[in-house]
Motif scaffolding. Structure first.
Motif, PDB file in Angstrom:
ATOM      1  N   THR A 294      55.130  26.665  57.082  1.00 54.92           N
ATOM      2  CA  THR A 294      54.944  27.033  58.586  1.00 54.92           C
ATOM      3  C   THR A 294      54.284  28.372  58.607  1.00 54.92           C
ATOM      4  O   THR A 294      54.174  28.521  59.963  1.00 54.92           O
TER       5      THR A 294
ATOM      6  N   ASP B 111      52.057  18.607  59.096  1.00 49.79           N
ATOM      7  CA  ASP B 111      53.149  19.028  60.183  1.00 49.79           C
ATOM      8  C   ASP B 111      53.221  20.384  59.970  1.00 49.79           C
ATOM      9  O   ASP B 111      53.587  20.881  60.978  1.00 49.79           O
TER      10      ASP B 111
ATOM     11  N   GLU C  87      50.550  22.598  61.558  1.00 53.94           N
ATOM     12  CA  GLU C  87      50.452  22.605  62.933  1.00 53.94           C
ATOM     13  C   GLU C  87      51.651  23.587  63.273  1.00 53.94           C
ATOM     14  O   GLU C  87      51.210  24.328  64.481  1.00 53.94           O
ATOM     15  N   ALA C  88      52.639  23.658  62.924  1.00 51.39           N
ATOM     16  CA  ALA C  88      53.884  24.557  63.120  1.00 51.39           C
ATOM     17  C   ALA C  88      53.368  26.033  62.822  1.00 51.39           C
ATOM     18  O   ALA C  88      53.492  27.021  63.785  1.00 51.39           O
TER      19      ALA C  88
ATOM     20  N   GLU D 138      50.112  27.185  62.896  1.00 50.32           N
ATOM     21  CA  GLU D 138      49.307  27.499  64.056  1.00 50.32           C
ATOM     22  C   GLU D 138      49.786  27.787  65.276  1.00 50.32           C
ATOM     23  O   GLU D 138      49.252  28.754  66.060  1.00 50.32           O
ATOM     24  N   ARG D 139      51.090  27.402  65.628  1.00 54.39           N
ATOM     25  CA  ARG D 139      51.562  27.653  66.713  1.00 54.39           C
ATOM     26  C   ARG D 139      52.101  29.141  66.796  1.00 54.39           C
ATOM     27  O   ARG D 139      52.209  29.954  67.781  1.00 54.39           O
ATOM     28  N   GLY D 140      52.668  29.347  65.490  1.00 56.93           N
ATOM     29  CA  GLY D 140      53.101  31.049  65.454  1.00 56.93           C
ATOM     30  C   GLY D 140      54.281  31.445  66.104  1.00 56.93           C
ATOM     31  O   GLY D 140      54.402  32.455  66.393  1.00 56.93           O
ATOM     32  N   VAL D 141      55.309  30.379  66.365  1.00 58.55           N
ATOM     33  CA  VAL D 141      56.559  30.651  66.836  1.00 58.55           C
ATOM     34  C   VAL D 141      57.499  30.528  65.661  1.00 58.55           C
ATOM     35  O   VAL D 141      57.482  29.411  65.151  1.00 58.55           O
TER      36      VAL D 141
ATOM     37  N   ARG E 130      59.693  35.122  72.352  1.00 49.46           N
ATOM     38  CA  ARG E 130      59.121  34.068  73.060  1.00 49.46           C
ATOM     39  C   ARG E 130      59.884  33.160  73.820  1.00 49.46           C
ATOM     40  O   ARG E 130      59.674  33.168  74.921  1.00 49.46           O
TER      41      ARG E 130
ATOM     42  N   SER F 264      63.632  32.596  69.110  1.00 45.24           N
ATOM     43  CA  SER F 264      62.425  32.542  68.701  1.00 45.24           C
ATOM     44  C   SER F 264      61.584  33.595  69.108  1.00 45.24           C
ATOM     45  O   SER F 264      61.684  34.427  69.975  1.00 45.24           O
TER      46      SER F 264
ATOM     47  N   ALA G 229      57.197  35.390  68.337  1.00 50.31           N
ATOM     48  CA  ALA G 229      55.821  35.092  68.102  1.00 50.31           C
ATOM     49  C   ALA G 229      55.031  36.293  67.535  1.00 50.31           C
ATOM     50  O   ALA G 229      55.636  37.344  67.906  1.00 50.31           O
TER      51      ALA G 229
END
Length: 185
Positions: free
Chosen positions: A116, A149, A152-153, A155-158, A179, A183, A185
């Protein structure tokens, strides 16, 4: 097809399609998903399900489950601190010195199996700390993984606050922004 034979066949297909070497720890994960493999592939029986894996797209539900079963999902910033210290002291220090001598302030770094993104982001933190003139450098960090999966996580960077437990408070303050509850970012 017996479960043991099916597990061996799935391991061989994983090795052939994904380029991952079969490991003993896979056996448990693969055996756990065998009862669901028929439904996941749309096959009539386990033998058909195993054979279907050759032709299924890697983003098919069956492959997503297999990838989750055969990969390590644990990740966090500075995971295995001693590894990152060695990377910093040997590989990155040598590469940075070499690039400086060449007058080339450009680095390409690849984090394979990045999950991730915590390890990839850790490399960025290390480079920012190692290069006092980082803003003068062109730095590309590529993170890859076989699991869509987790990419994708990434890429969100959270990231959950617990993933930062190895970082110092000043690193968290400098490289992350709050964030939402628990959490960053």
């Amino acid at each position: 097809m017996q479960n043991e034979d099916a597990s061996d066949s799935v391991a061989a297909i994983v090795t052939a399609r994904l380029g991952l070497a079969a490991q003993k720890r896979w056996a448990v994960g693969v055996e756990r998903l065998l009862p669901d493999l028929t439904a996941l592939t749309g096959a009539d029986d386990l033998d058909g399900a195993v054979h279907a894996l050759h032709d299924l797209a890697l983003d098919a539900p069956a492959w997503r489950r297999i990838m989750a079963a055969v990969t390590v999902g644990e990740t966090r910033f500075l995971r295995q601190r001693s590894w990152f210290e060695r990377i910093e002291r040997s590989a990155l220090a040598t590469l940075i010195q070499q690039r400086r001598r060449q007058g080339m302030k450009r680095l390409h770094v690849w984090s394979a199996g990045c999950s991730t993104g915590e390890e990839t982001y850790t490399l960025g933190v290390i480079l920012r700390q190692t290069l006092p003139d980082a803003e003068d450098w062109k730095i590309d960090i590529l993170g890859t993984d076989i699991r869509p999966d987790v990419i994708e996580a990434a890429e969100r960077g959270v990231f959950a606050a617990r993933q930062l437990r190895e970082l110092t408070p000043w690193q968290v303050e400098r490289y992350f922004a709050p964030r939402e509850a628990n959490s960053l970012a």
